[in-house]
Design a protein around this motif. Structure first.
Motif, PDB file in Angstrom:
ATOM      1  N   LYS A   7       0.834  -1.211   0.000  1.00  0.00           N
ATOM      2  CA  LYS A   7       0.000   0.000   0.000  1.00  0.00           C
ATOM      3  C   LYS A   7       0.868   1.260   0.000  1.00  0.00           C
ATOM      4  CE  LYS A   7      -4.240  -1.685   2.163  1.00  0.00           C
ATOM      5  NZ  LYS A   7      -5.110  -1.603   3.347  1.00  0.00           N
ATOM      6  N   ASN A  28     -11.867  -1.280  -3.975  1.00  0.00           N
ATOM      7  CA  ASN A  28     -10.915  -1.185  -2.863  1.00  0.00           C
ATOM      8  C   ASN A  28     -10.184   0.140  -2.971  1.00  0.00           C
ATOM      9  OD1 ASN A  28     -11.392  -3.857  -1.794  1.00  0.00           O
ATOM     10  ND2 ASN A  28     -10.387  -4.599  -3.633  1.00  0.00           N
ATOM     11  N   ARG A  29      -9.832   0.715  -1.824  1.00  0.00           N
ATOM     12  CA  ARG A  29      -9.167   2.006  -1.832  1.00  0.00           C
ATOM     13  C   ARG A  29      -7.973   1.992  -0.885  1.00  0.00           C
ATOM     14  NH1 ARG A  29      -9.582   5.278   2.537  1.00  0.00           N
ATOM     15  NH2 ARG A  29     -10.984   4.529   4.142  1.00  0.00           N
ATOM     16  N   ASP A  88     -11.160   4.820   7.976  1.00  0.00           N
ATOM     17  CA  ASP A  88     -11.468   3.443   8.370  1.00  0.00           C
ATOM     18  C   ASP A  88     -12.068   3.416   9.775  1.00  0.00           C
ATOM     19  OD1 ASP A  88     -10.478   2.239   5.995  1.00  0.00           O
ATOM     20  OD2 ASP A  88      -8.427   2.362   6.761  1.00  0.00           O
ATOM     21  N   ALA A  96      -6.326  -5.457  -0.347  1.00  0.00           N
ATOM     22  CA  ALA A  96      -7.313  -5.190   0.706  1.00  0.00           C
ATOM     23  C   ALA A  96      -7.001  -6.022   1.946  1.00  0.00           C
ATOM     24  CB  ALA A  96      -8.712  -5.484   0.195  1.00  0.00           C
ATOM     25  N   GLU A  97      -7.182  -5.395   3.101  1.00  0.00           N
ATOM     26  CA  GLU A  97      -6.991  -6.059   4.387  1.00  0.00           C
ATOM     27  C   GLU A  97      -8.352  -6.190   5.070  1.00  0.00           C
ATOM     28  OE1 GLU A  97      -3.029  -4.895   6.343  1.00  0.00           O
ATOM     29  OE2 GLU A  97      -3.598  -3.103   5.201  1.00  0.00           O
ATOM     30  N   ASP A 121     -10.405  -3.054   5.844  1.00  0.00           N
ATOM     31  CA  ASP A 121     -10.741  -2.165   4.734  1.00  0.00           C
ATOM     32  C   ASP A 121     -12.195  -2.345   4.312  1.00  0.00           C
ATOM     33  OD1 ASP A 121      -8.178  -1.049   4.524  1.00  0.00           O
ATOM     34  OD2 ASP A 121      -7.485  -2.663   3.223  1.00  0.00           O
ATOM     35  N   PRO A 165     -14.833  -1.580   1.377  1.00  0.00           N
ATOM     36  CA  PRO A 165     -14.814  -1.170  -0.029  1.00  0.00           C
ATOM     37  C   PRO A 165     -15.768  -0.013  -0.302  1.00  0.00           C
ATOM     38  CG  PRO A 165     -16.014  -3.223   0.211  1.00  0.00           C
ATOM     39  CD  PRO A 165     -15.431  -2.906   1.560  1.00  0.00           C
TER      40      PRO A 165
END
Length: 195
Positions: free
Chosen positions: A9, A132-133, A142, A172-173, A176, A178
């Motif tokens: 990331k 996803n960001r 978050d 993505a974790e 996270d 979306p």
């Protein structure tokens, strides 16, 4: 050695922010105005609390979009950094004095009402075609989204970015959340029926 999600990331964030920073100011303005036009496709009911953001660094300037949303009946708010862990959303009313609110941005002062957004225009560093960001690395959004979820709220998340910030894949974790949609200078794109 394979890089973990956090390292990946960081790498993606650095690359996409460099691409965004490289956009000339006049082009960023044109693209931001196109976003405001495309933002008319974002549906909401009058009275809906919408969080936006004042632009920092080379971000898209969504103030024209926010003011158009207010004309359509939105109740606007802006994020305010309270401490290293927490942001709240203070109501943005006409004529309100803007003060330094942390993270290099401005917003309403302490006298403004704190609101819970139902629709969030989310700044970001990078996004992919699955919604996803990658944010800026502090995790403020978050945690804010998680706090709203803990209270039974699920705000609609519309990411705001320039097309040059799209990447093939965001790692993505579990924490996270979306995006429901992304707004770029090319238009509003929904993800997997979420918007």
């Amino acid at each position: 050695m394979v890089a973990g999600p956090s390292e990946e990331k960081r790498r993606i964030r650095a690359e996409t922010l460099a691409r965004r920073d490289a956009l000339p100011v006049d082009i960023r303005i044109e693209k931001s105005l196109a976003m405001a036009d495309h933002g008319a496709a974002i549906a909401f009911d009058p009275g809906t609390v919408v969080s936006g953001f004042w632009p920092i660094r080379s971000e898209a300037d969504i103030r024209p979009l926010m003011f158009a949303m207010r004309e359509r009946g939105a109740r606007l708010c802006l994020p305010v950094v309270l401490d290293r862990e927490t942001i709240v959303f203070r109501e943005l009313v006409r004529g309100a004095e803007m003060v330094d609110t942390g993270f290099g941005t401005a917003g309403p002062g302490e006298e403004a009402e704190i609101l819970d957004p139902r629709l969030m225009l989310v700044p970001l560093s990078a996004f992919d075609a699955r919604g996803n960001r990658i944010g800026y690395g502090a995790g403020h959004y978050d945690r804010a989204i998680a706090r709203l979820a803990d209270r039974g709220m699920k705000p609609r998340l519309v990411g705001v970015a320039f097309r040059c910030q799209e990447v093939e894949s965001v790692p993505a974790e579990p924490h996270d959340v979306p995006l429901d949609a992304i707004l770029t200078e090319d238009g509003l794109r929904s993800f997997a029926g979420r918007a």
